[in-house]
Design a protein around this motif. Structure first.
Motif, short mmCIF file in Angstrom:
data_model
loop_
_atom_site.label_atom_id
_atom_site.label_comp_id
_atom_site.label_asym_id
_atom_site.label_seq_id
_atom_site.Cartn_x
_atom_site.Cartn_y
_atom_site.Cartn_z
N LYS A 1 0.83 -1.21 0.00
CA LYS A 1 0.00 0.00 0.00
C LYS A 1 0.87 1.26 0.00
O LYS A 1 0.60 2.21 -0.73
CB LYS A 1 -0.93 -0.02 1.21
N ILE A 2 1.92 1.25 0.82
CA ILE A 2 2.79 2.44 0.91
C ILE A 2 3.70 2.52 -0.32
O ILE A 2 3.97 3.61 -0.82
CB ILE A 2 3.61 2.40 2.21
N LEU B 1 1.68 8.94 0.19
CA LEU B 1 1.59 8.22 1.46
C LEU B 1 2.98 7.98 2.06
O LEU B 1 3.16 8.05 3.28
CB LEU B 1 0.86 6.89 1.26
N GLY C 1 3.04 1.81 -3.27
CA GLY C 1 2.30 2.26 -4.44
C GLY C 1 1.95 3.73 -4.45
O GLY C 1 1.45 4.24 -5.45
N SER C 2 2.19 4.44 -3.36
CA SER C 2 1.79 5.85 -3.26
C SER C 2 2.93 6.70 -2.71
O SER C 2 3.33 6.55 -1.56
CB SER C 2 0.56 5.97 -2.35
#
Length: 91
Positions: free
Chosen positions: A62-63, A69, A65-66
């Motif tokens: 999740k991190i 973030l 990919g952004s």
């Protein structure tokens, strides 16, 4: 572990009581020993925090990919480190 704790705790207390009669707070060897033990303890804490805890969170999909973030997470980590440093000033 409970048995080990039950055996070592009284031994440590007895050792501390025995050494309290000959321990001098301001002697050179006492200051060096306390400094070395504090440095080892803080080094272990930093290693555990950065390698074992934060690395697992920062390497998640999740991190990764952004970018936004990632920046927020790094800022939060730096603010946390700064806050702990301020607290340590008075400890």
């Amino acid at each position: 572990m409970a048995f080990f704790f039950a055996i070592t705790t009284p031994f440590g207390i007895a050792l501390g009581i025995a050494l309290s009669t000959i321990y001098r707070n301001n002697s050179h060897s006492a200051l060096v020993t306390v400094g070395l033990l504090n440095a080892c303890s803080s080094g272990l804490l930093i290693y555990m925090a950065l390698v074992d805890l934060l690395a697992a969170d920062f390497m998640g999909p999740k991190i990764q990919g952004s970018v936004n973030l990632q920046i927020k997470c790094f800022i939060a980590a730096l603010l946390g480190c700064g806050g702990m440093s301020l607290i340590a000033k008075w400890a």
